[in-house]
Design an enzyme around this catalytic site. Structure first.
Site, PDB file in Angstrom:
ATOM      1  N   CYS A 129      76.962 -18.566  16.230  1.00 17.88           N
ATOM      2  CA  CYS A 129      75.737 -17.791  16.061  1.00 17.88           C
ATOM      3  C   CYS A 129      75.973 -16.609  15.116  1.00 17.88           C
ATOM      4  O   CYS A 129      76.504 -15.579  15.535  1.00 17.88           O
ATOM      5  CB  CYS A 129      75.246 -17.307  17.428  1.00 17.88           C
ATOM      6  SG  CYS A 129      73.779 -16.284  17.297  1.00 17.88           S
ATOM      7  N   CYS A 157      74.121 -13.402  16.078  1.00 19.76           N
ATOM      8  CA  CYS A 157      74.681 -12.669  17.227  1.00 19.76           C
ATOM      9  C   CYS A 157      75.974 -11.950  16.831  1.00 19.76           C
ATOM     10  O   CYS A 157      76.206 -10.822  17.237  1.00 19.76           O
ATOM     11  CB  CYS A 157      75.040 -13.612  18.372  1.00 19.76           C
ATOM     12  SG  CYS A 157      73.868 -14.898  18.714  1.00 19.76           S
ATOM     13  N   ASP A 158      76.837 -12.616  16.072  1.00 18.17           N
ATOM     14  CA  ASP A 158      78.202 -12.126  15.884  1.00 18.17           C
ATOM     15  C   ASP A 158      78.519 -11.637  14.467  1.00 18.17           C
ATOM     16  O   ASP A 158      79.589 -11.076  14.237  1.00 18.17           O
ATOM     17  CB  ASP A 158      79.209 -13.239  16.247  1.00 18.17           C
ATOM     18  CG  ASP A 158      79.051 -13.692  17.691  1.00 18.17           C
ATOM     19  OD1 ASP A 158      78.638 -12.865  18.523  1.00 18.17           O
ATOM     20  OD2 ASP A 158      79.318 -14.872  17.984  1.00 18.17           O
TER      21      ASP A 158
END
Ligand code: NAP
Length: 305
Positions: A135, A138-139
Site C-alpha cells: 500500500c 499507507c506507507d
C-alpha cells in the site's frame, strides 16, 4: 433476525446496504478489516461517472455515511461460515464469525472483494513492514528521500509509482512485460518524470536484507540477466485474489476461487447473493462493484418478498 446480512463493507457491500435500506429492509454489514475495502488506498479516483476526482478514502466515507444514515449497521466481525437453517419450515441463514458470534438473516450477500496477491518469494513475509509493502498511500511517506521499487503493470502499480515519485529520490517500476495493463493516462503521468526508471520484461527473483529490505534482484526474461537494485522499499502491486474459501460449501467457486455468478448476482443457493470483485466477471472496477451491490440488494429484497 436480520433481513439482509452483507459480508463485506467495501463499495459493493455498502452499495448493497444503501439499496436494502432504501427498499425498506434492514441491512447489516460484517466487516473483517476497515470499511471501504481496497479502494481506500487509491489516492485519486478519476473514472467514477459523475465524480471528476475524489480520493478513495473520501469516497468510502461517503458510502459509509450514506448507508449508516439510512439505517444500516456495520459490525466489525470476520465471517467464516454460512449455514443454511430453518425454523418451522421458514428458511434462513446463520453466519458464523471468527470470534464465535452467530448472525441470523433471511438473505445473505457475499461482498468480500479480493486481497493483495503475493509474489510468493523468500523473505516476502518476513520483510513485510520492513520495506515490503502492499500500500503506497499507507506507507509511502516512510520512504521520503529514499530509493524504492514498485512491482506490477496495472493501474495500482502506475498510481503507486506516481504517488511515490513525489516523495522518493528514485522509483524503479518493475514489470514482467513491456506493455502495461494500466490506463495510458496513468502511464503518461509518470513516463517522463526525472526520477523514474522502468525495469521491464523483468521479474523479482530475490529480496535482500535481513532486518530490513536492502535490495531486490530482478531477472530479465529475454536475456536471463540478473540485476541487483538497491532499494529501501518495495511496493508490490501485482493484482488481487479472492478470499472465498470459507464459502465454498454454499457457493460454487471457479478455478481461481471467484464465486461463480453472472450479472444477476445470484448463486446456486436461493437467498445467497454475491456482489463485487469476489464474483466471476470480466471487469473489476469501482463502477461494476457498486452496480453489483444494487443488483444483489434488489434481488435479495425481492427474494424476501
Ligand atoms: P491488475 O490490473 O490485475 O494488474 C496486475 C499487474 O500485476 C499486471 O500488470 C500483471 O502483469 C502483474 N502481475 C500479476 N501477477 C504477477 C506476478 N506473479 N508477478 C509479477 N507481476 C504480476 O491489478 P491492479 O493494478 O491492482 O488493478 C486491479 C483492478 O482495479 C483493475 O481493474 C484496475 O483497473 C482497477 N484499478 C483502478 C484504479 C482507478 O481507476 N483509479 C486504480 C487502481 C486499480 P500482466 O499485465 O503481465 O498480467
Amino acid at each position: 433476525m436480520i433481513d439482509v446480512l452483507i459480508i463485506g463493507a467495501g463499495p459493493a457491500g455498502l452499495s448493497a446496504a444503501i439499496y436494502v435500506e432504501r427498499a425498506g429492509k434492514h441491512a447489516v454489514c460484517l466487516e473483517a478489516m476497515t470499511v471501504g475495502g481496497q479502494i481506500v488506498n487509491t489516492p485519486d479516483i478519476a473514472n467514477y461517472p459523475g465524480i471528476k476526482k475524489i480520493s478513495g478514502f473520501e469516497f468510502s466515507m461517503g458510502l459509509y455515511e450514506q448507508a449508516t444514515e439510512l439505517g444500516a449497521d456495520v459490525i466489525y466481525e470476520k465471517a467464516v461460515k454460512i449455514r443454511e437453517s430453518s425454523d418451522e419450515g421458514q428458511k434462513f441463514f446463520t453466519v458464523l464469525t471468527e470470534s464465535g458470534k452467530e448472525f441470523e438473516a433471511g438473505a445473505v450477500i457475499i461482498a468480500t472483494g479480493a486481497k493483495n496477491r503475493l509474489l510468493g518469494i523468500d523473505k516476502e513475509e518476513t520483510l513485510t513492514g520492513r520495506g515490503v509493502s502492499y500500500c503506497a498511500t499507507c506507507d509511502g511517506a516512510f520512504f521520503r528521500g529514499k530509493d524504492v521499487a514498485v512491482n506490477g503493470g496495472g493501474n495500482t502499480a502506475l498510481e503507486d509509482a506516481l504517488f511515490l515519485l513525489n516523495y522518493c529520490s528514485k522509483v524503479y517500476l518493475i514489470h514482467r512485460r513491456s506493455e502495461f495493463r494500466g490506463e495510458p493516462q496513468n502511464l503518461e503521468a509518470i513516463k517522463d518524470k526525472p526520477n523514474i526508471e522502468f525495469v521491464l520484461d523483468s521479474t523479482i527473483t530475490e529480496l535482500k536484507g535481513d532486518r530490513n529490505l536492502e535490495a531486490v534482484v530482478v531477472k530479465n526474461k529475454n536475456t536471463g540477466e540478473l540485476r541487483e537494485i538497491p532499494v529501501s522499499g518495495l511496493f508490490i502491486a501485482i493484482g488481487q485474489e479472492p478470499d472465498n474459501g470459507a464459502f465454498s460449501d454454499v457457493a460454487a467457486l471457479d478455478e481461481k476461487g471467484y464465486i461463480i455468478a453472472d450479472e444477476s448476482c445470484t448463486t446456486k443457493i436461493p437467498g445467497i447473493f454475491v456482489a463485487g470483485d469476489c464474483r466471476t466477471k470480466n471487469v473489476r472496477q469501482l463502477t461494476t462493484a457498486t452496480s453489483d451491490g444494487a443488483v444483489a440488494a434488489l434481488a435479495a429484497c425481492s427474494y424476501l418478498g
